[in-house]
Design a protein around this motif. Structure first.
Motif, PDB file in Angstrom:
ATOM      1  N   ILE A 112       0.813  -1.218   0.000  1.00 22.80           N
ATOM      2  CA  ILE A 112       0.000   0.000   0.000  1.00 22.80           C
ATOM      3  C   ILE A 112       0.851   1.275   0.000  1.00 22.80           C
ATOM      4  CG2 ILE A 112      -1.686   1.340   1.306  1.00 22.80           C
ATOM      5  CD1 ILE A 112      -3.085  -1.237   2.043  1.00 22.80           C
ATOM      6  N   PRO A 113       1.847   1.429   0.890  1.00 27.28           N
ATOM      7  CA  PRO A 113       2.642   2.666   0.835  1.00 27.28           C
ATOM      8  C   PRO A 113       3.319   2.875  -0.518  1.00 27.28           C
ATOM      9  CG  PRO A 113       3.039   1.507   2.894  1.00 27.28           C
ATOM     10  CD  PRO A 113       2.257   0.574   2.030  1.00 27.28           C
ATOM     11  N   ALA A 114       3.800   1.805  -1.119  1.00 28.82           N
ATOM     12  CA  ALA A 114       4.448   1.945  -2.422  1.00 28.82           C
ATOM     13  C   ALA A 114       3.454   2.385  -3.486  1.00 28.82           C
ATOM     14  CB  ALA A 114       5.108   0.634  -2.827  1.00 28.82           C
ATOM     15  N   ALA A 115       2.256   1.803  -3.439  1.00 29.68           N
ATOM     16  CA  ALA A 115       1.233   2.194  -4.414  1.00 29.68           C
ATOM     17  C   ALA A 115       0.844   3.660  -4.224  1.00 29.68           C
ATOM     18  CB  ALA A 115       0.013   1.290  -4.293  1.00 29.68           C
ATOM     19  N   CYS A 116       0.713   4.078  -2.959  1.00 28.51           N
ATOM     20  CA  CYS A 116       0.394   5.489  -2.693  1.00 28.51           C
ATOM     21  C   CYS A 116       1.511   6.409  -3.189  1.00 28.51           C
ATOM     22  CB  CYS A 116       0.177   5.695  -1.196  1.00 28.51           C
ATOM     23  SG  CYS A 116      -1.310   4.890  -0.551  1.00 28.51           S
ATOM     24  N   GLU A 117       2.744   5.988  -3.014  1.00 31.17           N
ATOM     25  CA  GLU A 117       3.874   6.781  -3.486  1.00 31.17           C
ATOM     26  C   GLU A 117       3.850   6.891  -5.007  1.00 31.17           C
ATOM     27  OE1 GLU A 117       8.755   6.573  -3.324  1.00 31.17           O
ATOM     28  OE2 GLU A 117       7.582   5.721  -1.658  1.00 31.17           O
ATOM     29  N   MET A 118       3.450   5.820  -5.675  1.00 30.45           N
ATOM     30  CA  MET A 118       3.344   5.865  -7.136  1.00 30.45           C
ATOM     31  C   MET A 118       2.309   6.898  -7.575  1.00 30.45           C
ATOM     32  SD  MET A 118       3.439   1.805  -8.043  1.00 30.45           S
ATOM     33  CE  MET A 118       4.763   0.762  -7.416  1.00 30.45           C
ATOM     34  N   GLY A 164      -8.318   7.061 -11.012  1.00 24.30           N
ATOM     35  CA  GLY A 164      -9.743   6.984 -10.719  1.00 24.30           C
ATOM     36  C   GLY A 164     -10.179   5.741  -9.987  1.00 24.30           C
ATOM     37  N   SER A 165      -9.268   4.812  -9.807  1.00 23.11           N
ATOM     38  CA  SER A 165      -9.599   3.555  -9.125  1.00 23.11           C
ATOM     39  C   SER A 165      -8.402   3.101  -8.317  1.00 23.11           C
ATOM     40  CB  SER A 165      -9.977   2.485 -10.158  1.00 23.11           C
ATOM     41  OG  SER A 165     -10.163   1.226  -9.543  1.00 23.11           O
ATOM     42  N   PHE A 166      -8.612   2.822  -7.010  1.00 25.51           N
ATOM     43  CA  PHE A 166      -7.536   2.356  -6.123  1.00 25.51           C
ATOM     44  C   PHE A 166      -8.157   1.382  -5.138  1.00 25.51           C
ATOM     45  CE2 PHE A 166      -4.479   2.064  -2.851  1.00 25.51           C
ATOM     46  CZ  PHE A 166      -3.269   2.584  -3.297  1.00 25.51           C
ATOM     47  N   HIS A 167      -7.609   0.160  -5.092  1.00 27.61           N
ATOM     48  CA  HIS A 167      -8.184  -0.870  -4.224  1.00 27.61           C
ATOM     49  C   HIS A 167      -7.071  -1.665  -3.548  1.00 27.61           C
ATOM     50  CE1 HIS A 167     -12.201  -0.248  -5.929  1.00 27.61           C
ATOM     51  NE2 HIS A 167     -11.591  -0.167  -7.099  1.00 27.61           N
ATOM     52  N   ALA A 168      -7.235  -1.855  -2.226  1.00 29.56           N
ATOM     53  CA  ALA A 168      -6.261  -2.660  -1.483  1.00 29.56           C
ATOM     54  C   ALA A 168      -6.861  -3.038  -0.137  1.00 29.56           C
ATOM     55  CB  ALA A 168      -4.966  -1.884  -1.271  1.00 29.56           C
ATOM     56  N   ASP A 170      -1.561  -7.445  -2.190  1.00 31.09           N
ATOM     57  CA  ASP A 170      -1.384  -6.548  -3.330  1.00 31.09           C
ATOM     58  C   ASP A 170      -2.238  -5.293  -3.195  1.00 31.09           C
ATOM     59  OD1 ASP A 170      -3.947  -7.427  -3.921  1.00 31.09           O
ATOM     60  OD2 ASP A 170      -3.418  -8.448  -5.775  1.00 31.09           O
ATOM     61  N   ALA A 171      -1.926  -4.336  -4.026  1.00 24.73           N
ATOM     62  CA  ALA A 171      -2.699  -3.100  -4.171  1.00 24.73           C
ATOM     63  C   ALA A 171      -2.780  -2.789  -5.655  1.00 24.73           C
ATOM     64  CB  ALA A 171      -2.040  -1.952  -3.421  1.00 24.73           C
ATOM     65  N   VAL A 172      -3.959  -2.408  -6.128  1.00 28.35           N
ATOM     66  CA  VAL A 172      -4.139  -2.155  -7.555  1.00 28.35           C
ATOM     67  C   VAL A 172      -4.749  -0.774  -7.765  1.00 28.35           C
ATOM     68  CG1 VAL A 172      -4.379  -4.590  -8.127  1.00 28.35           C
ATOM     69  CG2 VAL A 172      -6.410  -3.259  -7.587  1.00 28.35           C
ATOM     70  N   PHE A 173      -4.313  -0.124  -8.828  1.00 27.44           N
ATOM     71  CA  PHE A 173      -4.951   1.135  -9.200  1.00 27.44           C
ATOM     72  C   PHE A 173      -4.917   1.311 -10.701  1.00 27.44           C
ATOM     73  CE2 PHE A 173      -0.514   2.444  -8.433  1.00 27.44           C
ATOM     74  CZ  PHE A 173      -0.242   3.306  -9.497  1.00 27.44           C
ATOM     75  N   GLU A 174      -5.811   2.173 -11.188  1.00 25.10           N
ATOM     76  CA  GLU A 174      -5.904   2.470 -12.614  1.00 25.10           C
ATOM     77  C   GLU A 174      -5.964   3.977 -12.795  1.00 25.10           C
ATOM     78  OE1 GLU A 174      -9.285   0.449 -14.172  1.00 25.10           O
ATOM     79  OE2 GLU A 174      -8.319  -1.514 -14.127  1.00 25.10           O
ATOM     80  N   ALA A 175      -5.360   4.446 -13.872  1.00 29.64           N
ATOM     81  CA  ALA A 175      -5.314   5.879 -14.141  1.00 29.64           C
ATOM     82  C   ALA A 175      -5.613   6.152 -15.604  1.00 29.64           C
ATOM     83  CB  ALA A 175      -3.942   6.448 -13.781  1.00 29.64           C
ATOM     84  N   THR A 176      -6.147   7.332 -15.876  1.00 33.20           N
ATOM     85  CA  THR A 176      -6.299   7.814 -17.237  1.00 33.20           C
ATOM     86  C   THR A 176      -5.256   8.895 -17.477  1.00 33.20           C
ATOM     87  OG1 THR A 176      -7.822   8.769 -18.869  1.00 33.20           O
ATOM     88  CG2 THR A 176      -8.064   9.527 -16.596  1.00 33.20           C
ATOM     89  N   LEU A 177      -4.597   8.850 -18.632  1.00 35.39           N
ATOM     90  CA  LEU A 177      -3.546   9.797 -19.004  1.00 35.39           C
ATOM     91  C   LEU A 177      -4.003  10.569 -20.237  1.00 35.39           C
ATOM     92  CD1 LEU A 177      -2.114   7.547 -17.280  1.00 35.39           C
ATOM     93  CD2 LEU A 177      -0.047   8.041 -18.580  1.00 35.39           C
ATOM     94  N   GLU A 222       5.140   5.425 -21.492  1.00 38.70           N
ATOM     95  CA  GLU A 222       6.426   4.792 -21.186  1.00 38.70           C
ATOM     96  C   GLU A 222       7.025   5.363 -19.900  1.00 38.70           C
ATOM     97  OE1 GLU A 222      10.892   4.323 -23.226  1.00 38.70           O
ATOM     98  OE2 GLU A 222       9.253   5.328 -24.289  1.00 38.70           O
ATOM     99  N   ARG A 223       6.927   6.678 -19.736  1.00 43.32           N
ATOM    100  CA  ARG A 223       7.495   7.301 -18.543  1.00 43.32           C
ATOM    101  C   ARG A 223       6.721   6.906 -17.288  1.00 43.32           C
ATOM    102  NH1 ARG A 223      10.910   8.068 -15.568  1.00 43.32           N
ATOM    103  NH2 ARG A 223      11.540  10.047 -14.636  1.00 43.32           N
ATOM    104  N   ALA A 224       5.414   6.814 -17.382  1.00 40.15           N
ATOM    105  CA  ALA A 224       4.606   6.410 -16.229  1.00 40.15           C
ATOM    106  C   ALA A 224       4.945   4.990 -15.788  1.00 40.15           C
ATOM    107  CB  ALA A 224       3.122   6.529 -16.566  1.00 40.15           C
ATOM    108  N   VAL A 225       5.139   4.124 -16.745  1.00 38.71           N
ATOM    109  CA  VAL A 225       5.525   2.744 -16.430  1.00 38.71           C
ATOM    110  C   VAL A 225       6.879   2.716 -15.711  1.00 38.71           C
ATOM    111  CG1 VAL A 225       6.226   0.539 -17.458  1.00 38.71           C
ATOM    112  CG2 VAL A 225       4.136   1.692 -18.249  1.00 38.71           C
ATOM    113  N   GLN A 226       7.834   3.509 -16.182  1.00 40.96           N
ATOM    114  CA  GLN A 226       9.153   3.571 -15.545  1.00 40.96           C
ATOM    115  C   GLN A 226       9.058   4.039 -14.103  1.00 40.96           C
ATOM    116  OE1 GLN A 226      11.303   6.197 -18.133  1.00 40.96           O
ATOM    117  NE2 GLN A 226      11.839   4.598 -19.619  1.00 40.96           N
ATOM    118  N   VAL A 227       8.240   5.044 -13.851  1.00 42.40           N
ATOM    119  CA  VAL A 227       8.078   5.559 -12.484  1.00 42.40           C
ATOM    120  C   VAL A 227       7.562   4.467 -11.557  1.00 42.40           C
ATOM    121  CG1 VAL A 227       6.667   7.114 -11.063  1.00 42.40           C
ATOM    122  CG2 VAL A 227       7.803   7.977 -13.116  1.00 42.40           C
ATOM    123  N   CYS A 228       6.547   3.752 -11.976  1.00 40.00           N
ATOM    124  CA  CYS A 228       5.957   2.723 -11.127  1.00 40.00           C
ATOM    125  C   CYS A 228       6.933   1.574 -10.880  1.00 40.00           C
ATOM    126  CB  CYS A 228       4.668   2.200 -11.753  1.00 40.00           C
ATOM    127  SG  CYS A 228       3.344   3.434 -11.818  1.00 40.00           S
TER     128      CYS A 228
END
Length: 397
Positions: A211-217, A240-244, A254-261, A274-280
């Motif tokens: 969870i902390p890592a997902a929040c940091e992302m 728009g979606s975060f579940h854990a 696990d913790a899962v989330f989804e975003a719109t870019l 590509e940059r968002a994937v690298q950050v995560c």
């Protein structure tokens, strides 16, 4: 008789069709009841009709009485997974589905344009393709119709393409709005699953807490926007979606989330995912966690051809008056799969105010309380028909 006056005579029929469609909203690529009603509304017009193979699309070709070019007019038909709370007397009869984005008006308006142009077929120097499209709301219906040949349905490539979108708020009723260049954003979907090892909430050192890592992302993605991309070529990221987890004292696996870019230029659209994937991935590694992350481009930016935009603006001013048109200062961050067509064909997309109240306070598109004033249907149909008539005349020289 002018197209505008003829459209006014059709208004009652178009309103009836729109309200019938509003009562039976359908979602996605398969809209059998909607398709049936549209086909009935087009019956007797002498159009060459082709139905989609893998979706409930309708491609209808009107053959003009003289040889010439081809113009495409588009209307999308699908609804949203929204439970209606508009209070309209013709409210949705389908639980969990609503025409909250006005596509019922788009469909009825395109039927109106088909009727107006069919009555003038002998004078048309060329053909008109009517693109009745399902699956705009995230299903890439335009992409599917292109694959099935809508852009060559007349037997030759389309020369120009036009479409419009009604707005439940923001713009005064009957007012047309557009801009040259980028009108709407490109969109993409980011999906992330941070994988750790669950444990007791009292002993996080004995677990690997995702969870902390997902929040940091989530927060790092916002920082990425401001530190990686030019503020004058903007990016918008919304998670728009975060579940854990299940309880406060249990560390989940696990913790899962989804975003719109969202972005506005091809260069940024190609980089942002590509940059968002690298950050995560980098944050997961720093926390000693695993991560499953994917980015899927959705729709490209909707870009109006400069010449086509000028043609549309001039036509609106000529037919409806200078006061009925405004050039937008900035693009909007919504996205639209008519962009697929405009990538391939010079054309333009525009907005038509259909707000029945104060546009500054009215519920907007996608709201369960969204309401649309269907008195604009006549002018919408007249404009689409006028654009086809005038563009075919220009193509004929």
């Amino acid at each position: 008789m002018t197209l505008r006056s003829d459209a006014a005579a059709l208004l009652a029929d178009l309103v009836t069709l729109r309200r019938d469609l509003h009562r039976i909203p359908e979602i996605g690529l398969h809209l059998p009841r909607t398709q049936e009603r549209v086909l009935a509304a087009l019956d007797g017009l002498g159009l060459e009709v082709t139905l989609g193979k893998n979706l409930s699309s309708i491609t209808a070709v009107l053959r003009g009485g003289k040889p010439g070019g081809t113009v495409l007019l588009r209307g999308d038909m699908d609804a949203l997974p929204v439970t209606e709370a508009s209070g309209e007397e013709f409210t949705s009869t389908i639980d969990g589905a609503m025409h909250a984005c006005g596509h019922d008006l788009h469909t009825a308006g395109l039927v109106g344009a088909a009727r107006l142009l069919a009555a003038r077929r002998q004078d048309l120097p060329g053909d008109v393709v009517f693109m009745f499209q399902p699956g705009e709301e995230g299903w890439d219906g335009a992409g599917h119709m292109i694959e099935e040949g809508v852009l060559t349905a007349s037997g030759r490539p389309v020369d120009a393409a036009y479409g419009l979108h009604v707005s439940a708020a923001s713009y005064a009723k009957g007012h047309f709005v557009a801009r040259p260049g980028t009108l709407m954003a490109a969109s993409g979907a980011l999906a992330v699953r941070v994988v750790g090892d669950g444990g007791h909430g009292s002993s996080p050192h004995d677990a690997r807490d995702p969870i902390p890592a997902a929040c940091e992302m989530v927060t790092a993605l916002q920082t990425m926007v401001t530190r990686t991309f030019d503020v004058f070529d903007p990016v918008v990221i919304t998670v728009g979606s975060f579940h854990a987890g299940t309880r406060r004292n249990i560390i989940p696996d696990d913790a899962v989330f989804e975003a719109t870019l969202r972005s506005f230029s091809p260069e940024v659209a190609a980089r942002v995912g590509e940059r968002a994937v690298q950050v995560c991935r980098g944050i997961a590694q720093a926390h000693g966690l695993d991560v499953e992350v994917s980015y899927e481009p959705e729709y490209p930016a909707t870009v109006n051809d400069a010449g086509a935009y000028a043609f549309v603006a001039d036509t609106i001013r000529d037919v409806f008056g200078e006061e009925r048109f405004t050039e937008m200062a900035d693009p909007i961050t919504g996205s639209e799969d008519f962009s697929r067509v405009l990538e391939r064909v010079p054309g333009a997309y525009l907005f038509l105010g259909a707000c029945p109240a104060d546009p500054a306070t009215a519920p907007d598109n996608h709201s369960p309380r969204a309401r649309f004033d269907d008195s604009v249907l006549g002018d919408g149909a007249a404009l689409l028909a006028e654009l086809a008539v005038r563009r075919l005349a220009l193509l004929a020289g």
